[in-house]
Design an enzyme around this catalytic site. Structure first.
Site, PDB file in Angstrom:
ATOM      1  N   HIS A 411       1.087  -0.770   0.066  1.00 19.78           N
ATOM      2  CA  HIS A 411       0.282   0.326  -0.109  1.00 19.78           C
ATOM      3  C   HIS A 411       0.849   1.082  -0.025  1.00 19.78           C
ATOM      4  O   HIS A 411       0.371   2.556   0.067  1.00 19.78           O
ATOM      5  CB  HIS A 411      -0.981   0.287   0.720  1.00 19.78           C
ATOM      6  CG  HIS A 411      -2.441   0.868   0.738  1.00 19.78           C
ATOM      7  ND1 HIS A 411      -2.216   1.518   0.061  1.00 19.78           N
ATOM      8  CD2 HIS A 411      -3.565   0.404   1.619  1.00 19.78           C
ATOM      9  CE1 HIS A 411      -3.813   1.504   0.392  1.00 19.78           C
ATOM     10  NE2 HIS A 411      -4.645   1.781   0.272  1.00 19.78           N
ATOM     11  N   ASP A 415      -2.363   2.093  -4.137  1.00 19.92           N
ATOM     12  CA  ASP A 415      -3.311   2.359  -3.751  1.00 19.92           C
ATOM     13  C   ASP A 415      -4.531   1.564  -4.079  1.00 19.92           C
ATOM     14  O   ASP A 415      -4.257   0.442  -5.379  1.00 19.92           O
ATOM     15  CB  ASP A 415      -3.905   3.835  -4.085  1.00 19.92           C
ATOM     16  CG  ASP A 415      -3.009   5.037  -3.986  1.00 19.92           C
ATOM     17  OD1 ASP A 415      -2.813   5.033  -2.534  1.00 19.92           O
ATOM     18  OD2 ASP A 415      -3.130   6.002  -4.027  1.00 19.92           O
TER      19      ASP A 415
END
Length: 440
Positions: A411, A415
């Protein structure tokens, strides 16, 4: 006249004696020269004895564990024949003989930790005589030789087996006193003694509670270290999706025999997933990137790491420039790397690098799973088993072969929108493989 004859006879005897002395001296020189040649031969071998060291394995590997000696002192070896195997945290390294010769000494034991440049074994180079071991074995066999130092009446055949020992019935002689004799009385006394009490056996516990401790090999230790490092470093998150495998299965069923006949390779699902991923990575480049310090490295190529299970652990050989390959080329490369992995013949070059990983747990029957990122990569795709499930198609409930796929991503780089978009594109390419031709 008589004195002249005596002088001639004396001269003849002296000449014969001198000739005999010369012959004896010549024979002595020949014997001495043969011993000199033998000594010279052995000393030459000793001077030629070589010490083989632990070879250079890789820039990042400085030591390993000596797992197996394939040769022992006294064994002969051919040039480039494998003598020992060293296990490292990445690959197994073979140590070969630099030339033909004979092993003389091993300088390390199995399970010892050895470092690059350390003395490993000694051997004498030279031509290998295959008949020598057989002759030495035959010479060691026992022969029926009698000791000449013993008198003839005492010479015994030493190879003959000893005479059988007499049985108790043969030793026991009949008692002239009959049943009332001493032997019968002794037997009566012995039988009248009470038998010693045997200790009671320990009660049996149902089931086994044994334990076995096995030292972790270097590859397993390295895998554990890398996986824990990935968990600690990456901000891992997993997203799932379902893929209708009807179109891919139909294409495979239609062309697998033709591909096997023309290209000598089996057409599987890995090539379709690999091609779909390379196309999706081109549209979502962050899934093919990595973090180096405070920079993000984006790549225009795809080096695809394919997870392969081996007896020693999970390895990930790399398919280089997978984005430029077609289905057949990808299948050939994966098959070749898989065979090398199972045979333990992978090199560091085969596993170095990699920008994206595919792990197929479906071959073992896995339905769902969350694969772990292979750092410094940013994502890994997990394939699972194909199961028939009821789905709705055009308002109708039908049975379709469904595979659940998972994408674990970092992450820090991707995204949620990019990760889900990537997985949806992979799904669309696989549900209609013709789109891959249009995108290529």
């Amino acid at each position: 006249m008589l004195s002249r004859r005596l002088i001639l006879i004396a001269r003849g005897r002296a000449l014969a004696a001198s000739r005999a002395d010369a012959a004896l001296m010549s024979k002595g020189w020949k014997v001495a020269s043969s011993h000199t040649q033998r000594a010279k031969f052995h000393s030459t071998n000793l001077l030629q004895a070589e010490t083989v060291k632990v070879p250079q394995m890789a820039e990042s590997i400085s030591e390993g564990t000596l797992k197996t000696w394939l040769k022992q002192p006294g064994d002969t070896v051919q040039a480039d024949e494998e003598v020992a195997t060293i296990e490292t945290d990445k690959i197994d390294v073979s140590v070969n003989a630099p030339a033909a010769g004979r092993i003389t000494e091993l300088l390390a034991g199995e399970e010892d930790t050895v470092s690059v440049g350390q003395d490993l074994f000694r051997f004498e180079p030279g031509a290998v005589d295959e008949a020598a071991p057989k002759e030495s074995k035959s010479s060691e066999e026992p022969k029926d030789v009698k000791d000449a130092s013993e008198p003839k009446d005492q010479q015994v055949d030493k190879a003959a087996p000893p005479p059988p020992s007499p049985t108790p019935e043969q030793v026991r002689k009949p008692d002239p006193a009959g049943v009332q004799g001493g032997t019968a009385k002794k037997e009566v006394k012995e039988t009248s003694k009470p038998a010693k009490e045997q200790p009671a056996p320990a009660p049996r516990v149902p089931g086994s509670r044994s334990e076995t401790r096995v030292k972790m090999n270097r590859m397993r230790l390295r895998i554990a270290e890398r996986l824990k490092e990935s968990q600690n470093a990456a901000a891992s998150l997993t997203t799932f999706n379902e893929i209708d495998m009807s179109s891919v299965m139909e294409m495979r069923k239609k062309y697998k025999d033709e591909v096997l006949k023309e290209h000598d390779v089996k057409l599987g699902f890995m090539s379709a997933f690999a091609k779909a991923c390379t196309l999706a990575l081109r549209e979502i480049p962050a899934a093919n990137a990595s973090i180096e310090g405070e920079e993000i490295v984006y790549r225009d190529y795809v080096d695809l790491s394919v997870a392969v299970a081996t007896p020693k652990g999970l390895v990930t050989p790399v398919v280089r420039n997978a984005e430029s390959m077609n289905f057949i080329e990808i299948e050939k490369e994966i098959a070749a790397l898989g065979k090398k992995a199972r045979d333990g013949k992978l090199t560091l070059e085969d596993m170095a690098g990699g920008t994206f990983t595919i792990s197929n747990g479906g071959v073992f029957g896995s339905l769902y799973g969350t694969p772990i990122i292979n750092l410094p990569q940013s994502a890994v795709l997990g394939m699972h088993a194909i199961k028939d499930r009821p789905v709705v198609v055009n308002g109708q409930i039908v049975i379709r072969p469904i595979m659940v796929v998972a994408l674990t991503y970092d992450h820090r780089l991707l995204d949620g929108r990019e990760a889900v978009t990537f997985l949806v594109k992979v799904r669309d390419y696989l549900e209609d493989p013709r789109k891959m031709l249009l995108s290529a």
